[in-house]
Design a protein around this motif. Structure first.
Motif, PDB file in Angstrom:
ATOM      1  N   VAL A 165      36.339  83.256 -19.256  1.00 34.08           N
ATOM      2  CA  VAL A 165      36.444  82.088 -18.323  1.00 34.08           C
ATOM      3  C   VAL A 165      37.420  82.241 -16.980  1.00 34.08           C
ATOM      4  O   VAL A 165      36.828  82.201 -15.909  1.00 34.08           O
ATOM      5  N   LYS A 166      38.552  82.873 -17.352  1.00 40.15           N
ATOM      6  CA  LYS A 166      39.308  83.191 -16.120  1.00 40.15           C
ATOM      7  C   LYS A 166      38.641  84.022 -15.292  1.00 40.15           C
ATOM      8  O   LYS A 166      38.778  83.998 -13.921  1.00 40.15           O
ATOM      9  N   GLU A 167      38.139  85.116 -15.607  1.00 40.08           N
ATOM     10  CA  GLU A 167      37.259  86.143 -14.924  1.00 40.08           C
ATOM     11  C   GLU A 167      36.173  85.468 -13.914  1.00 40.08           C
ATOM     12  O   GLU A 167      36.134  85.788 -12.912  1.00 40.08           O
ATOM     13  N   GLU A 168      35.476  84.730 -14.525  1.00 40.55           N
ATOM     14  CA  GLU A 168      34.382  84.177 -14.052  1.00 40.55           C
ATOM     15  C   GLU A 168      34.645  82.980 -13.018  1.00 40.55           C
ATOM     16  O   GLU A 168      33.981  82.875 -12.179  1.00 40.55           O
ATOM     17  N   THR A 169      35.847  82.159 -13.310  1.00 40.54           N
ATOM     18  CA  THR A 169      36.126  81.127 -12.500  1.00 40.54           C
ATOM     19  C   THR A 169      37.233  81.429 -11.326  1.00 40.54           C
ATOM     20  O   THR A 169      37.239  80.768 -10.271  1.00 40.54           O
ATOM     21  N   LEU A 170      37.788  82.574 -11.259  1.00 38.20           N
ATOM     22  CA  LEU A 170      38.594  83.031 -10.326  1.00 38.20           C
ATOM     23  C   LEU A 170      38.004  83.005  -8.910  1.00 38.20           C
ATOM     24  O   LEU A 170      38.793  82.372  -7.902  1.00 38.20           O
ATOM     25  N   PRO A 171      36.975  83.542  -8.670  1.00 36.30           N
ATOM     26  CA  PRO A 171      36.300  83.392  -7.193  1.00 36.30           C
ATOM     27  C   PRO A 171      36.254  82.192  -6.918  1.00 36.30           C
ATOM     28  O   PRO A 171      36.171  81.781  -5.609  1.00 36.30           O
ATOM     29  N   VAL A 172      35.846  81.122  -7.873  1.00 36.95           N
ATOM     30  CA  VAL A 172      35.505  79.986  -7.357  1.00 36.95           C
ATOM     31  C   VAL A 172      36.773  79.235  -6.767  1.00 36.95           C
ATOM     32  O   VAL A 172      37.043  78.349  -5.994  1.00 36.95           O
ATOM     33  N   TYR A 173      37.806  79.219  -7.862  1.00 40.45           N
ATOM     34  CA  TYR A 173      39.415  78.791  -7.376  1.00 40.45           C
ATOM     35  C   TYR A 173      39.936  79.231  -6.364  1.00 40.45           C
ATOM     36  O   TYR A 173      40.163  78.448  -5.187  1.00 40.45           O
ATOM     37  N   MET A 204      35.160  82.849   6.177  1.00 40.03           N
ATOM     38  CA  MET A 204      33.833  82.312   5.914  1.00 40.03           C
ATOM     39  C   MET A 204      34.145  80.754   6.674  1.00 40.03           C
ATOM     40  O   MET A 204      34.889  80.168   6.360  1.00 40.03           O
ATOM     41  N   GLU A 205      32.983  80.414   7.330  1.00 40.14           N
ATOM     42  CA  GLU A 205      33.018  79.135   7.859  1.00 40.14           C
ATOM     43  C   GLU A 205      32.916  77.963   6.861  1.00 40.14           C
ATOM     44  O   GLU A 205      32.378  78.219   5.803  1.00 40.14           O
ATOM     45  N   LEU A 206      33.211  76.644   7.350  1.00 45.21           N
ATOM     46  CA  LEU A 206      33.213  75.675   6.340  1.00 45.21           C
ATOM     47  C   LEU A 206      31.884  75.630   5.913  1.00 45.21           C
ATOM     48  O   LEU A 206      31.669  74.841   4.441  1.00 45.21           O
ATOM     49  N   LYS A 207      30.792  75.478   6.557  1.00 39.34           N
ATOM     50  CA  LYS A 207      29.535  75.234   6.086  1.00 39.34           C
ATOM     51  C   LYS A 207      29.010  76.307   5.111  1.00 39.34           C
ATOM     52  O   LYS A 207      28.798  75.495   3.951  1.00 39.34           O
ATOM     53  N   LYS A 208      29.348  77.409   5.503  1.00 42.92           N
ATOM     54  CA  LYS A 208      28.958  78.360   4.154  1.00 42.92           C
ATOM     55  C   LYS A 208      29.860  78.189   3.018  1.00 42.92           C
ATOM     56  O   LYS A 208      29.272  78.246   1.953  1.00 42.92           O
ATOM     57  N   GLN A 209      31.160  77.746   3.203  1.00 42.92           N
ATOM     58  CA  GLN A 209      32.077  77.656   1.806  1.00 42.92           C
ATOM     59  C   GLN A 209      31.283  76.433   1.257  1.00 42.92           C
ATOM     60  O   GLN A 209      31.216  76.443  -0.044  1.00 42.92           O
ATOM     61  N   THR A 210      30.941  75.264   1.893  1.00 46.23           N
ATOM     62  CA  THR A 210      30.463  74.149   1.309  1.00 46.23           C
ATOM     63  C   THR A 210      29.252  74.503   0.585  1.00 46.23           C
ATOM     64  O   THR A 210      28.990  73.934  -0.619  1.00 46.23           O
ATOM     65  N   GLU A 211      28.294  75.117   1.128  1.00 48.24           N
ATOM     66  CA  GLU A 211      27.111  75.590   0.593  1.00 48.24           C
ATOM     67  C   GLU A 211      27.143  76.430  -0.708  1.00 48.24           C
ATOM     68  O   GLU A 211      26.642  76.184  -1.827  1.00 48.24           O
ATOM     69  N   SER A 212      28.040  77.207  -0.588  1.00 47.16           N
ATOM     70  CA  SER A 212      28.411  78.238  -1.768  1.00 47.16           C
ATOM     71  C   SER A 212      29.052  77.327  -2.807  1.00 47.16           C
ATOM     72  O   SER A 212      28.775  77.685  -4.072  1.00 47.16           O
ATOM     73  N   LEU A 213      29.972  76.502  -2.686  1.00 53.72           N
ATOM     74  CA  LEU A 213      30.452  75.624  -3.724  1.00 53.72           C
ATOM     75  C   LEU A 213      29.507  74.796  -4.263  1.00 53.72           C
ATOM     76  O   LEU A 213      29.537  74.538  -5.380  1.00 53.72           O
ATOM     77  N   LYS A 214      28.513  74.417  -3.444  1.00 56.73           N
ATOM     78  CA  LYS A 214      27.463  73.533  -4.011  1.00 56.73           C
ATOM     79  C   LYS A 214      26.703  74.186  -5.023  1.00 56.73           C
ATOM     80  O   LYS A 214      26.049  73.584  -5.923  1.00 56.73           O
ATOM     81  N   ASN A 215      26.414  75.433  -4.775  1.00 58.18           N
ATOM     82  CA  ASN A 215      25.502  76.269  -5.500  1.00 58.18           C
ATOM     83  C   ASN A 215      26.438  76.440  -6.806  1.00 58.18           C
ATOM     84  O   ASN A 215      25.549  76.395  -7.699  1.00 58.18           O
ATOM     85  N   HIS A 216      27.840  76.753  -6.658  1.00 57.93           N
ATOM     86  CA  HIS A 216      28.420  76.917  -8.080  1.00 57.93           C
ATOM     87  C   HIS A 216      28.256  75.507  -8.666  1.00 57.93           C
ATOM     88  O   HIS A 216      28.316  75.797 -10.097  1.00 57.93           O
ATOM     89  N   LEU A 217      28.398  74.481  -7.879  1.00 57.70           N
ATOM     90  CA  LEU A 217      28.676  73.118  -8.837  1.00 57.70           C
ATOM     91  C   LEU A 217      27.098  72.901  -9.571  1.00 57.70           C
ATOM     92  O   LEU A 217      27.070  72.596 -10.700  1.00 57.70           O
ATOM     93  N   ASN A 218      26.043  73.503  -9.059  1.00 54.63           N
ATOM     94  CA  ASN A 218      24.847  73.375  -9.823  1.00 54.63           C
ATOM     95  C   ASN A 218      24.675  74.402 -10.833  1.00 54.63           C
ATOM     96  O   ASN A 218      24.178  73.883 -11.959  1.00 54.63           O
ATOM     97  N   GLN A 219      25.373  75.398 -10.714  1.00 56.20           N
ATOM     98  CA  GLN A 219      25.423  76.544 -11.858  1.00 56.20           C
ATOM     99  C   GLN A 219      26.321  75.792 -12.970  1.00 56.20           C
ATOM    100  O   GLN A 219      25.932  76.050 -14.249  1.00 56.20           O
ATOM    101  N   LEU A 220      27.333  75.291 -12.571  1.00 57.29           N
ATOM    102  CA  LEU A 220      28.400  74.812 -13.669  1.00 57.29           C
ATOM    103  C   LEU A 220      27.544  73.658 -14.501  1.00 57.29           C
ATOM    104  O   LEU A 220      27.742  73.553 -15.557  1.00 57.29           O
TER     105      LEU A 220
END
Length: 116
Positions: free
Chosen positions: A39-47, A1-17
């Motif tokens: 918690v472990k199951e839900e956060t593993l993909p983000v880690y 996955m390219e950096l822009k998509k990764q960053t946008e995805s993490l930004k979405n996770h950040l807002n959900q958190l």
């Protein structure tokens, strides 16, 4: 996955958190094994995404394609990991949580502005 998509995805996770932090209660027992496993199951993909993002972002930064310092990338990853746990366990003061949130968002936005 390219950096822009990764960053946008993490930004979405950040807002959900942030939503989770603001609208959920702290667990009754922070040592509850079932809650921990959830918690472990839900956060593993983000880690996992964070690890990939850090590697991609450091490459871009070291090639001087973005105006972000490598230390900011590492700190952002560490801050996001802290925020992940604080979002589930609701064990940080709101002010501290928002400082982490703002810091992470700032670096994500800087990266998104600089990368094509």
């Amino acid at each position: 996955m390219e950096l822009k998509k990764q960053t946008e995805s993490l930004k979405n996770h950040l807002n959900q958190l942030k939503e989770r932090f603001e609208h959920n209660e702290a667990p009754a027992d922070s040592r509850d094994k079932a809650f921990f496993l959830k918690v472990k199951e839900e956060t593993l993909p983000v880690y996992t995404l964070l690890e990939e993002w850090e590697a991609s972002a450091l490459k871009v930064v070291k090639n001087r394609e973005a105006k972000v310092h490598p230390h900011q990338i590492t700190s952002t990853k560490e801050n996001m990991e802290l925020l992940l746990m604080h979002s589930y366990y609701i064990d940080a003061r709101r002010k501290r949580y928002m400082e982490l949130y703002t810091s992470i968002l700032y670096v994500f936005d800087l990266l998104l502005d600089d990368i094509p």
